[in-house]
Design an enzyme around this catalytic site. Structure first.
Site, PDB file in Angstrom:
ATOM      1  CG  HIS A 198     -13.700  11.206 -34.018  1.00 38.92           C
ATOM      2  ND1 HIS A 198     -14.662  10.228 -34.029  1.00 38.92           N
ATOM      3  CD2 HIS A 198     -13.477  11.479 -32.706  1.00 38.92           C
ATOM      4  CE1 HIS A 198     -15.011   9.935 -32.803  1.00 38.92           C
ATOM      5  NE2 HIS A 198     -14.306  10.676 -31.975  1.00 38.92           N
ATOM      6  CD  GLU A 256     -17.482   9.694 -30.080  1.00 32.81           C
ATOM      7  OE1 GLU A 256     -16.928  10.751 -29.702  1.00 32.81           O
ATOM      8  OE2 GLU A 256     -16.845   8.738 -30.560  1.00 32.81           O
ATOM      9  CD  GLU A 273      -9.531  10.797 -30.733  1.00 38.33           C
ATOM     10  OE1 GLU A 273      -9.991  10.152 -29.768  1.00 38.33           O
ATOM     11  OE2 GLU A 273     -10.091  11.785 -31.222  1.00 38.33           O
ATOM     12  CG  HIS A 274     -12.139   6.421 -31.879  1.00 32.35           C
ATOM     13  ND1 HIS A 274     -13.119   5.809 -31.129  1.00 32.35           N
ATOM     14  CD2 HIS A 274     -12.311   7.759 -31.689  1.00 32.35           C
ATOM     15  CE1 HIS A 274     -13.860   6.726 -30.529  1.00 32.35           C
ATOM     16  NE2 HIS A 274     -13.396   7.922 -30.859  1.00 32.35           N
TER      17      HIS A 274
END
Length: 432
Positions: A47, A127, A50-51
């Site tokens: 993840h 998040e 991806e950022h």
């Protein structure tokens, strides 16, 4: 369907579907790698990668990436799941070369700058905090953790604050080189796209991708365990998730499970919605779902209600599961098939939805599946197959219970398991 497929000498697969009535194109890169491909030390790195892909390359700053795509009215985004990651864009047809260039840039030339990494870690920590403050997210995360205890597939995709804070640029590059290889990547476009010119653009710009992984990519086989996890919180409502081991994508009962989930809780006409919500008013939300993975699956029922209604809600849900193992009406199958067919056809009116559908089929089955073939698979599902499946799913396997909120009135898992031990058993004990 007007689907064309080309496999480059590098191993990269390109798939397009021309939709001549459109002026736009949805395109993206789908990677057969997600959070499940992380090592123990990498929890959350898929993840984070991806950022970080959007945070600057050798040719573009983070601001350049955002401005260039938005200067032409386009959109750019990404998503990480348990077994896949995707980077995608939507632009007008004249700007496809720009979108291809940006996607290739972020996937082959990202710099992973230390300062950008520090900032993005902070964003992801927020998040994670937001997810932990959202009960309907927490109940699903806890469910996966107990259903697949101690396994990568059961871990939250976002990772933990400690792990996220520990990642270095070299760790990110290591995960990237091991998983973002041409044999695991699919470039897909749907809309006003010409296959040959698109292939040429992709071949030129994605030449920098590694051909083979630096080390073999071996997934730990999933082992469904089941169990009980509860988190008592001072909330207005209780989130409840009761689930069972479902079917993997390639198993014979996969499509049967999809139909069963639709009949039980796939819409306002479903059994659970009508009985639990409309007839008895025991909750404001209830639905059933079936998730497939490469070697396992989850069949679940999710409900949101007040804590006081839990003693009434759980026995009714179990009773509906029992009834599904005893009788399914043909008209219910017909309605479920009609809903699935409508979803397929409506999705094909959106280039973004269509590109995603093609990509998933390529990753799972190695080819795009025509609608006719999909419907033929559904046509073979009978009432007998469904009742047999329901009996095996709900009464021959260990359940998983996850609950968050005011749950002091929720029956013990032993009582719920006993009520699920046989289709014919009295479910009153589950009232607690």
């Amino acid at each position: 369907m007007n689907v064309e497929t080309t496999r480059l000498s590098s191993g990269l697969t390109i798939v397009t579907e021309n939709m001549p009535h459109l002026e736009s194109v949805a395109l993206g890169v789908w990677i057969k790698s997600g959070s499940r491909n992380e090592s123990e030390e990498e929890h959350g790195i898929a993840h984070l990668l991806e950022h970080m892909a959007f945070k600057g390359t050798a040719r573009r700053s983070a601001r350049d990436i955002a401005e260039e795509i938005e200067n032409v009215g386009g959109e750019l985004n990404a998503a990480t799941s348990t077994e896949t990651t995707s980077y995608y864009a939507r632009v007008l047809k004249d700007h496809v070369p720009l979108a291809v260039d940006i996607l290739a840039d972020i996937l082959t030339e990202s710099e992973f700058d230390e300062e950008e990494l520090r900032r993005e870690k902070h964003v992801i920590l927020q998040e994670i905090g937001a997810a932990n403050d959202t009960p309907d997210d927490v109940v699903f995360d806890r469910f996966s953790e107990v259903a697949y205890r101690g396994q990568t597939i059961g871990r939250p995709i976002l990772g933990t604050p400690e792990k996220v804070n520990s990642f270095t640029p070299n760790q990110i590059r290591g995960y990237l080189s091991r998983n973002y290889t041409t044999d695991r990547m699919f470039v897909v476009a749907a809309g006003a796209v010409d296959h040959q010119s698109f292939c040429k653009q992709v071949e030129e710009r994605f030449a920098g991708l590694p051909l083979t992984p630096s080390s073999p990519v071996i997934l730990e086989p999933a082992r469904y365990i089941g169990g009980d996890v509860r988190e008592d919180r001072d909330l207005m409502d209780a989130q409840l998730l009761l689930g069972f081991e479902g079917k993997a994508y390639h198993m014979r009962d996969f499509y049967c499970s999809q139909i069963l989930a639709n009949i039980l809780g796939g819409g306002m006409s479903s059994r659970l919605f009508q009985e639990v919500r409309e007839h008895r008013g025991l909750c404001y939300s209830v639905y059933a779902f079936h998730w497939g993975f490469s070697d396992t699956g989850i069949f679940g029922v999710h409900a949101a209600t007040s804590g006081n209604e839990l003693p009434n809600l759980v026995p009714v849900v179990i009773d509906e599961l029992r009834k599904s193992a005893e009788r399914i009406e043909q008209q219910e199958i017909d309605r479920a098939r009609a809903q699935i067919r409508a979803q397929l056809l409506m999705g094909q009116e959106s280039p973004a939805a269509r590109a995603g559908q093609i990509a998933r089929q390529m990753m799972l089955y190695g080819r795009s599946i025509p609608n006719e073939e999909m419907m033929e698979r559904l046509e073979g599902i009978t009432t007998g197959r469904l009742t047999d499946l329901a009996g095996r799913l709900f009464f021959d396997t260990v359940p998983t219970m996850s609950a968050v909120g005011p749950i002091e009135k929720l029956a013990p898992i032993t009582d719920i398991s006993t009520a699920l031990s046989s289709p014919a058993i009295n479910t009153q004990k589950a009232a607690g």
